[in-house]
Design an enzyme around this catalytic site. Structure first.
Site, short mmCIF file in Angstrom:
data_model
loop_
_atom_site.label_atom_id
_atom_site.label_comp_id
_atom_site.label_asym_id
_atom_site.label_seq_id
_atom_site.Cartn_x
_atom_site.Cartn_y
_atom_site.Cartn_z
N TYR A 1 0.84 -1.20 0.00
CA TYR A 1 0.00 0.00 0.00
C TYR A 1 0.87 1.25 0.00
O TYR A 1 1.94 1.27 0.63
CB TYR A 1 -0.89 0.04 1.25
CG TYR A 1 -2.08 -0.89 1.20
CD1 TYR A 1 -3.29 -0.46 0.67
CD2 TYR A 1 -1.99 -2.18 1.70
CE1 TYR A 1 -4.38 -1.31 0.63
CE2 TYR A 1 -3.08 -3.03 1.66
CZ TYR A 1 -4.28 -2.59 1.13
OH TYR A 1 -5.36 -3.42 1.09
N TYR B 1 -0.62 -9.85 0.38
CA TYR B 1 0.37 -9.25 1.27
C TYR B 1 0.32 -9.88 2.66
O TYR B 1 -0.71 -10.37 3.09
CB TYR B 1 0.20 -7.73 1.35
CG TYR B 1 -1.12 -7.22 1.87
CD1 TYR B 1 -1.36 -7.10 3.24
CD2 TYR B 1 -2.13 -6.81 1.00
CE1 TYR B 1 -2.57 -6.61 3.73
CE2 TYR B 1 -3.34 -6.31 1.48
CZ TYR B 1 -3.54 -6.23 2.84
OH TYR B 1 -4.74 -5.74 3.31
N ARG C 1 -2.90 -11.98 3.40
CA ARG C 1 -4.23 -11.64 2.88
C ARG C 1 -4.34 -12.05 1.42
O ARG C 1 -3.45 -11.74 0.62
CB ARG C 1 -4.49 -10.12 2.94
CG ARG C 1 -4.54 -9.44 4.30
CD ARG C 1 -5.69 -9.85 5.21
NE ARG C 1 -6.94 -10.26 4.60
CZ ARG C 1 -7.90 -9.45 4.14
NH1 ARG C 1 -7.76 -8.15 4.24
NH2 ARG C 1 -9.02 -9.93 3.61
N HIS D 1 -7.19 -8.40 -2.77
CA HIS D 1 -8.52 -7.82 -2.60
C HIS D 1 -8.50 -6.34 -2.93
O HIS D 1 -7.46 -5.69 -2.86
CB HIS D 1 -9.03 -8.03 -1.17
CG HIS D 1 -8.13 -7.42 -0.14
ND1 HIS D 1 -7.02 -8.06 0.35
CD2 HIS D 1 -8.15 -6.20 0.47
CE1 HIS D 1 -6.40 -7.27 1.20
NE2 HIS D 1 -7.06 -6.12 1.30
N HIS E 1 -10.55 -2.92 -1.62
CA HIS E 1 -11.48 -2.38 -0.61
C HIS E 1 -12.51 -1.52 -1.31
O HIS E 1 -12.16 -0.69 -2.16
CB HIS E 1 -10.73 -1.53 0.41
CG HIS E 1 -9.76 -2.31 1.25
ND1 HIS E 1 -10.09 -2.83 2.48
CD2 HIS E 1 -8.47 -2.66 1.04
CE1 HIS E 1 -9.05 -3.45 3.00
NE2 HIS E 1 -8.05 -3.37 2.14
FE LIG Z 1 -6.22 -4.52 2.41
#
Ligand SMILES: [Fe+3]
Lengths: 180, 251
Positions: free
Chosen positions: B120, B159, B169, B172, B174
């Protein structure tokens, strides 16, 4: 149809959801503007630094106005609020101390600010209300035990300043709402 | 403090799986206190929610957004930088509907995601995967008159996170959605079909009904795939919650 399940907002919404002036619901310099602020706490009493709060506050017409997060068509960046319109919608992330603050107008049309709470660790958002008038009463408040009712009332810290702490868990847990 | 192992977490997940027969409307959402997701333990109320039956509740109407709140570039996450992002270019589109199957029109849809490497553009993301100077990973659009939204982006990477030892995870995106009422507010995550990480992830598995989890997974749609350009995914979203115009036909 089955609703799409909720999932947590997670820790990394910071560059997507908050916007400059998100908590400045009232135009700057408005003579009636009030400040509402507080902390968000977890069940151990620790402040939550990665919560996101949204406020919804319709006017007498029970309607909002567009323009909360206006964009600049030339640069694609934030143009900000127009400085005049009361849109009724605010969004603010808690800071590293778990604190937040908004500037808004006293509610009209309903005696409360509607609040929606998101956080890392919270799989499905929570709704609550901040009642600013200490004498406000309605069927929701009337149906609560006094100590629970107190969690929905702001503390008046000054003529134009209200404190509203939100506790997600614990002995003074905030009353959270379900709408049917 | 030693982190639990994936085996520990997987055992907890298995114990909390709903039997498919127990799937009713409200069970579609995760239980806020879902222990395999450790961050939920101190961050969910223990008191029951208090029902509000007020037909004049302010929350039965919601914020309004307009064309000044988005620009046309906002729905293309691959633009707005000086170059092209790395990764697999995708388009993601679908409809936003209410529980009666009616389109939710003119409402704000916001997305954010990791880059192709699973990183991110956020200072607190310490995953040692590269940042991409040409990808921030945030976008927004308004649904059209049929409730449709559409984004152009790149497929995010999986990640790691520190819920437990070796926790990863699944990829995905969000999503944040508004309906016509504040009560329809939804923040959720869209997953990609066939991801091998699904059974290991306590956030996805917090939705304990397999039918409900399936609602979080997009469909690959070759008709949405654009030749020489991008792969297409379709994902429809159904908003929960009453509105001021809620009628008897919805149950
Ligand atoms: Fe996330």
């Amino acid at each position: 149809m089955h609703p799409t399940p909720s999932q947590t907002v997670g820790p990394f919404y910071g560059y997507a959801l908050p916007f400059p002036g998100g908590g400045e619901i009232a135009p700057a310099g408005h003579p009636d503007a009030i400040t509402v602020h507080g902390h968000v706490y977890d069940g151990a009493g620790a402040p939550i630094p990665d919560a996101l709060l949204e406020f919804w506050q319709p006017g007498d017409g029970r309607a909002g106005r567009p323009g909360s997060l206006r964009r600049d068509p030339a640069t694609g960046g934030f143009a900000g609020r127009d400085g005049v319109t009361f849109t009724g919608f605010g969004r603010i992330a808690t800071d590293a101390d778990g604190h937040w603050a908004i500037r808004t107008l006293p509610p009209s049309g309903a005696p409360y600010l509607s609040v929606c709470v998101f956080a890392r660790g919270l799989l499905h958002h929570l709704f609550t209300r901040a009642y600013l008038d200490p004498d406000a009463t309605d069927p929701l408040l009337a149906g609560l035990a006094p100590e629970r009712r107190a969690t929905l009332r702001t503390d008046r810290e000054g003529p134009r300043t209200h404190r509203f702490d939100i506790r997600l868990q614990g002995p003074e847990e905030t009353v959270f709402l379900d709408f049917r | 403090m030693t982190l639990p192992t994936q085996h520990d977490i997987s055992q907890e997940i298995a114990q909390l799986v709903a039997t498919d027969t127990a799937t009713s409307g409200t069970a579609h959402h995760p239980d806020r206190g879902y222990a395999p997701y450790r961050s939920s333990l101190l961050r969910h109320p223990r008191q029951p929610l208090v029902a509000v039956g007020d037909p004049d509740a302010a929350e039965l109407r919601g914020p309004v957004f307009g064309t000044t709140d988005v620009t046309e570039l906002d729905a293309d996450l691959t633009r707005g930088h000086t170059g092209e992002p790395l990764g697999e270019r995708i388009t993601v589109t679908g409809r936003v509907l209410d529980r009666g199957g009616r389109p939710v029109c003119g409402q704000l849809v916001e997305v954010w995601q990791a880059n192709a490497s699973g990183r991110y553009a956020h200072q607190r993301d310490q995953h040692p995967a590269p940042l991409d100077p040409h990808f921030t990973g945030a976008g927004r659009c308004l649904t059209d008159d049929q409730g449709r939204y559409a984004f152009t982006t790149i497929k995010p990477g999986a990640y790691p996170w520190r819920n437990h030892h070796n926790a990863w995870r699944p990829a995905h995106i969000h999503f944040s959605l508004f309906g016509t009422a504040f009560t329809q507010r939804l923040v959720t995550q869209m997953y990609f079909p066939g991801d091998p990480l699904f059974p290991y992830d306590p956030i996805l598995q917090s939705v304990t009904s397999s039918a409900a989890r399936a609602c979080l997974v997009a469909t690959y749609d070759h008709d949405l795939t654009v030749p020489e350009w991008s792969l297409g995914y379709r994902w429809d979203i159904v908003l929960d919650g009453p509105t001021a115009t809620w009628t008897e036909e919805d149950h």
